[in-house]
Design a protein around this motif. Structure first.
Motif, PDB file in Angstrom:
ATOM      1  N   TRP A  94      16.417  22.227 -13.074  1.00  0.00           N
ATOM      2  CA  TRP A  94      15.799  22.460 -11.764  1.00  0.00           C
ATOM      3  C   TRP A  94      16.881  22.421 -10.695  1.00  0.00           C
ATOM      4  O   TRP A  94      17.497  21.376 -10.462  1.00  0.00           O
ATOM      5  N   HIS A  96      16.919  22.353  -7.542  1.00  0.00           N
ATOM      6  CA  HIS A  96      16.788  21.547  -6.324  1.00  0.00           C
ATOM      7  C   HIS A  96      16.926  20.052  -6.607  1.00  0.00           C
ATOM      8  O   HIS A  96      16.830  19.241  -5.703  1.00  0.00           O
TER       9      HIS A  96
ATOM     10  N   ALA B 217       9.231  21.806 -17.075  1.00  0.00           N
ATOM     11  CA  ALA B 217       8.473  20.710 -16.470  1.00  0.00           C
ATOM     12  C   ALA B 217       7.325  20.300 -17.389  1.00  0.00           C
ATOM     13  O   ALA B 217       7.111  19.105 -17.646  1.00  0.00           O
ATOM     14  N   GLN B 226       1.419  18.479 -11.223  1.00  0.00           N
ATOM     15  CA  GLN B 226       2.739  17.863 -11.041  1.00  0.00           C
ATOM     16  C   GLN B 226       3.840  18.909 -11.078  1.00  0.00           C
ATOM     17  O   GLN B 226       4.797  18.855 -10.302  1.00  0.00           O
ATOM     18  N   ARG B 230       6.229  19.321  -7.910  1.00  0.00           N
ATOM     19  CA  ARG B 230       7.617  18.861  -8.043  1.00  0.00           C
ATOM     20  C   ARG B 230       8.610  19.987  -8.313  1.00  0.00           C
ATOM     21  O   ARG B 230       9.790  19.843  -8.022  1.00  0.00           O
ATOM     22  N   VAL B 231       8.132  21.085  -8.888  1.00  0.00           N
ATOM     23  CA  VAL B 231       9.071  22.151  -9.270  1.00  0.00           C
ATOM     24  C   VAL B 231       8.803  23.458  -8.518  1.00  0.00           C
ATOM     25  O   VAL B 231       9.672  23.973  -7.825  1.00  0.00           O
ATOM     26  N   PRO B 234       8.823  23.177  -4.252  1.00  0.00           N
ATOM     27  CA  PRO B 234      10.151  23.091  -3.629  1.00  0.00           C
ATOM     28  C   PRO B 234      10.969  24.373  -3.798  1.00  0.00           C
ATOM     29  O   PRO B 234      11.709  24.749  -2.899  1.00  0.00           O
ATOM     30  N   LEU B 235      10.768  25.047  -4.933  1.00  0.00           N
ATOM     31  CA  LEU B 235      11.581  26.237  -5.182  1.00  0.00           C
ATOM     32  C   LEU B 235      11.105  27.450  -4.392  1.00  0.00           C
ATOM     33  O   LEU B 235      11.899  28.312  -4.044  1.00  0.00           O
TER      34      LEU B 235
END
Ligand SMILES: Nc1ncnc2c1ncn2[C@@H]1O[C@H](COP(=O)(O)OP(=O)(O)O)[C@@H](O)[C@H]1O
Ligand SMILES: [Mg+2]
Lengths: 367, 310
Positions: A94, A96, B217, B226, B230-231, B234-235
């Motif tokens: 990931w 970030h 994830a 989740q 979380r993934v 943000p991206l």
């Protein structure tokens, strides 16, 4: 039953092709993989390796059959509940998150306490030799380092099975060789079952306890590296793994342990009898180039066939001879350059030579 | 100019067959046409805007000739006078006009903020739905989603007006509620066209994302929510913010659709400016317009930067 990490029971996967037609990616596969084994799927691109791995991970559901992990049928259990972890070919870190956050993510999801997360992430980073990289972002790492983070991220969760899809494919040759050995050591150290996908036969031979050679969604041969290399079951396997000379012929007679094969009416040779071979059957005899010696004299205990050298290629460790045998059968021989004082082009093109091999190194292939 | 021509000549393969030769022979004129086209495009696009900006600093009431540099028109926007005339004590009418500018600007910001928030949320959800889930009719939904981007504003404006008119009738007949055009109707119409822009921008971001990132994830034990939080979120955040800024800009700048859906007391800045120039054109209008151009450029450039962020 309990010492099996993975069982594939009659697993089939069909995809819809672009024109709406069925693509059979995995074809009725049966497989048992015991705990702690380093197991490899080996085959060319498109033979269904990734699909098999993705079904075990839970990213794809089988069209038919079932997948059992540690005695528990997975049915429609989603990926996030399965006791396996994957190292992706693209690493899939990931971008970030820092290295620490990447590795800690799975533990967070498993609600491990913060203090334990710190300890386990540190351990995992140590295992892959990335201490001190916690604060970096993935794009501040080299390809090899990213690969190690991906490995740490998967291993930190102590999965029953680790799935690796061509994890070294993006690395350069030298790093790849080094990582092959490291991976093997790591696997012995942590004792986790590794299921490894690769199209690189040397990689599979180097690392695996057992290898499944795949072709068009089916397992062509299942066995240890030596078995696969020395006793290929089919022409396809013999051809895919390493280099092979095929001498086409017909079984002349069966003599117990030995089978006599008539190679195009040019010469007869003996090779160990294999299961299922019958008199008069069309077969091929496979001979590895390194088992063939080029020499001047006939030698007892060897099969010796005369021929003419067509081409000599010096490749450092070895010299390759391409020899046209009696009856126009072209074979390749690889001779190790053991002594540097000997003249290398011992038999220049055009020389009349004898090609010899031990009868036991011939392998009869019926399909 | 010479270097440009030389470079272009280099690009023509000399060894090409006879057909190529003929094309090459016709090129001098073609090359000219291409240059001319580019030059004229830029002139027509930007010359009016540059003139507008230059004359917003012109120290003269008439905008025809340059009389010297001044910031008075900008000051007059904030102080009492200036829209209808220069200097002196502001008359009541001038004060009203200045208040009108601030008031309509406030309206614009309210409309743009609320419609942006709604459009961004909905647009993002639609983008995720379209990109991540395969379902029948997806192709049709694709076209439907692009419609607000390609149909003319005037059509959209009239359609909105008709729709609200009908809606109001239903409200009054069925529920006895008397509704009129106002903030809600402007906001609804802005949301309607902005959803598409946000969805397109966010979708591009999603499409460029390696699906293995989400699988990784799930592989690490994250459920869908989740994984999203979380993934994925943000991206795609740069895309969402980029889409939001674009929506905000389009909403601030919109005239036509707002024209059909605004009510009394809810004029936005573009509507107000349009109302003003029906009275008289003064350089103060240039000053407002310049500010709008600059604000839009800043927002759009920020949006593009965000969209292209790695
Ligand atoms: N999602 C998919 N949709 C359609 N066909 C697919 C899909 N995934 C894989 N296939 C097809 O299944 C076959 C096996 O693919 P794959 O498992 O990726 O092979 P490998 O990993 O051995 O290269 C190929 O023919 C491939 O085109
Ligand atoms: Mg693959």
């Amino acid at each position: 039953m309990n010492d099996l990490a993975i069982q594939l029971i009659d697993v089939t996967k069909r995809f819809q092709g672009p024109g709406g037609e069925d693509v059979l990616a995995v074809d009725h596969m049966h497989l048992d993989i015991p705990h702690g084994e380093f197991f490899s799927f080996l085959g060319p691109s498109g033979c269904g390796k990734t699909t098999t791995l993705r079904m075990i991970a839970g990213f794809e559901m089988p069209s038919e059959g079932q997948i059992v992990i540690r005695g528990e049928s997975m049915g429609h259990i989603p990926a996030f509940k399965r006791p396996v972890n994957t190292v992706f070919q693209s690493y899939a870190l990931w971008p970030h998150m820092t290295v620490f956050q990447n590795v800690a993510f799975g533990l967070e999801m498993a609600k491990v306490s913060t203090s334990e997360i710190k300890i386990r992430v540190a351990e995992a980073l140590e295992l892959v030799q990335l201490e001190g990289f916690d604060g970096r972002k993935p794009d501040q790492l080299s390809g090899g380092q990213q690969q190690r983070v991906a490995l740490a991220r998967a291993l930190v969760q102590k999965p029953a099975v680790l799935l690796l899809d061509e994890p070294l494919g993006a690395l350069d040759l030298k790093l790849r060789k080094q990582m092959q050995l490291e991976l093997k050591h790591m696997q012995e150290q942590v004792g986790i079952t590794f299921i490894y996908v690769t199209h690189d036969q040397e990689e599979a031979l180097t690392m695996s306890d057992r290898i499944a050679v795949m072709h068009k969604g089916r397992i062509q041969q299942l066995g240890g590296p030596e078995e696969i290399y020395e006793r290929p079951a089919t022409r396809y396997v013999a051809d895919f793994i390493g280099e092979t000379n095929f001498l086409e012929g017909r079984v002349a007679s069966l003599q117990g342990e030995w089978t006599e094969v008539n190679i195009g009416d040019a010469f007869l040779l003996h090779a160990p009898t294999v299961e299922g071979v019958t008199n008069g059957q069309e077969v091929a005899v496979a001979l590895r180039p390194e088992k063939l010696t080029v020499q001047a004299e006939v030698e007892p205990n060897l099969h010796c066939i005369s021929g003419t050298v067509e081409e000599v290629v010096y490749i450092g460790t070895d010299t390759r001879y391409i020899v046209n045998l009696l009856g126009d059968h072209r074979v390749v021989s690889r001779m190790q350059n053991l002594s540097s004082s000997k003249k290398l082009t011992h038999y220049p093109p055009g020389s009349e030579v004898i090609v010899g091999w031990e009868p036991s190194s011939g392998r009869i292939l019926t399909e | 100019m010479t270097t440009l021509e030389q470079n272009q000549e280099l690009a023509i393969p000399r060894s090409a067959g006879p057909k190529r030769q003929r094309e090459a022979g016709g090129l001098p004129f073609g090359r000219w046409a291409i240059h001319a086209e580019v030059i004229f495009t830029y002139i027509f696009l930007y010359a009016p805007i540059i003139i507008l900006i230059v004359f917003s600093f012109n120290d003269a009431r008439s905008s025809a000739t340059w009389q010297g540099f001044t910031l008075d028109w900008y000051k007059s926007l904030l102080q009492g006078g200036g829209v209808l005339g220069l200097g002196g004590v502001a008359t009541e009418g001038q004060q009203f006009a200045a208040q009108g500018i601030l008031f309509s600007f406030r309206n614009s910001v309210i409309v743009a903020s609320i419609s942006t928030m709604i459009a961004t949320t909905l647009g993002t959800l639609i983008a995720i739905g379209m990109e991540r889930f395969k379902f029948r009719l997806r192709g049709i939904l694709d076209i439907v989603l692009y419609l607000p981007i390609i149909i003319p504003d005037i059509t959209m404006g009239i359609a909105m007006a008709v729709f609200f008119n009908l809606g109001f009738k239903v409200l009054s007949v069925v529920f006895g509620i008397n509704a009129v055009l106002g903030f809600p109707t402007i906001i609804i119409s802005h949301v309607a066209f902005n959803i598409s822009f946000v969805a397109v921008v966010v979708r591009a971001r999603l499409a460029g994302m390696d699906p293995a990132l989400e699988e990784a994830a799930a592989d690490s034990g994250a459920n869908e929510w989740q994984t999203f939080k979380r993934v994925v979120l943000p991206l795609i955040m740069p895309g969402i913010l980029g889409g939001a800024l674009l929506a905000f800009t389009l909403s601030l700048d919109d005239f036509v659709i707002t024209f059909f859906t605004a009510g009394i007391g809810t004029s936005t800045l573009p509507l107000f400016v349009y109302g003003m120039i029906k009275f008289t054109v003064t350089p103060a209008i240039n000053a407002i317009s310049t500010l709008m151009v600059i604000a839009s450029m800043v927002l759009v450039i920020t949006s593009l930067v965000l969209q292209n962020k790695r």
